[in-house]
Enzyme design. Sequence first.
Site, PDB file in Angstrom:
ATOM      1  N   ASP A   1       5.749  30.092 109.549  1.00 18.47           N
ATOM      2  CA  ASP A   1       5.427  30.361 110.955  1.00 18.47           C
ATOM      3  C   ASP A   1       3.989  30.839 111.116  1.00 18.47           C
ATOM      4  O   ASP A   1       3.413  31.391 110.178  1.00 18.47           O
ATOM      5  CB  ASP A   1       6.264  31.533 111.498  1.00 18.47           C
ATOM      6  CG  ASP A   1       7.729  31.282 111.429  1.00 18.47           C
ATOM      7  OD1 ASP A   1       8.115  30.124 111.392  1.00 18.47           O
ATOM      8  OD2 ASP A   1       8.459  32.303 111.410  1.00 18.47           O
ATOM      9  N   TYR A   2       3.535  30.731 112.343  1.00 22.33           N
ATOM     10  CA  TYR A   2       2.206  31.215 112.723  1.00 22.33           C
ATOM     11  C   TYR A   2       1.999  32.673 112.270  1.00 22.33           C
ATOM     12  O   TYR A   2       0.961  33.032 111.734  1.00 22.33           O
ATOM     13  CB  TYR A   2       2.119  31.112 114.253  1.00 22.33           C
ATOM     14  CG  TYR A   2       0.792  31.406 114.858  1.00 22.33           C
ATOM     15  CD1 TYR A   2      -0.247  30.489 114.787  1.00 22.33           C
ATOM     16  CD2 TYR A   2       0.580  32.602 115.554  1.00 22.33           C
ATOM     17  CE1 TYR A   2      -1.470  30.750 115.370  1.00 22.33           C
ATOM     18  CE2 TYR A   2      -0.645  32.876 116.135  1.00 22.33           C
ATOM     19  CZ  TYR A   2      -1.662  31.942 116.034  1.00 22.33           C
ATOM     20  OH  TYR A   2      -2.868  32.215 116.610  1.00 22.33           O
TER      21      TYR A   2
END
Length: 236
Positions: free
Chosen positions: A104-105
């Site tokens: 994820d970011y």
Amino acid sequence: MRINKYLAECGLASRRACERLVTEGRVKINGKTVTNLATDVGENDFVLVDGKRCEPIHKHIYLMLNKPKGYVTTTNDDKGRKTVMELIGGKYADKRLFPVGRLDYDTEGLLLLTTDGDLCNRISHPRNEISKTYVAKIENEISEEELNVLRNGVILDGVKTKRCRITVLDFDEKITRLEVVISEGRNRQVRRMFEAVNREVIFLKRVGIGELKLGGLSRGQWRELKPREVEYLQNV
Ligand code: URA
């Protein structure tokens, strides 16, 4: 590509020695002998040296990156956010690398990048169940009951997560640090597992994929995998 470079990339000899193969009339392209060193070889050309088929050895690239948070795991982001590819500089900057799986970011840590599509599919295939190890932080302490619920599996999108290993590493300044080892790769899995027991993951870092470990690689840095690490991945 020039004929001598092409032959050298087939692993035949040095470029200079390959020039001699050409000038001595030992090379055929699509059935015709070539002796001109200015000859180019295209992707679909059929090259013979002394009557034997000659194809370039495509050496794949295998890198490990310590992804910082704030980067998207993609080769190209349509929202214009920073991508992990921007962290790969030097001689690999313009190579056709792609990330293996996704972080994820907001997640950091071990991300593999490669040009080897077969290896990427093998590692990502659920059948292979390669384990992934994360360090997660949550606020306050966590009870053994909550841990057991997580270990035994929680329902995400109607499907129970597989059993996993969770160990408390330490508790300091109201933060619990845990090691979480899962063998699936569902979307935002670790964060959503904790959400399922009403706990928020405030920090998440992947530190291992199977036997590969992030070790002391600094945030934002990358390195080539060692031959034995590549060999390990090829056999998972
Ligand atoms: N689990 C998550 O929640 N996020 C990741 O990036 C990887 C695993």
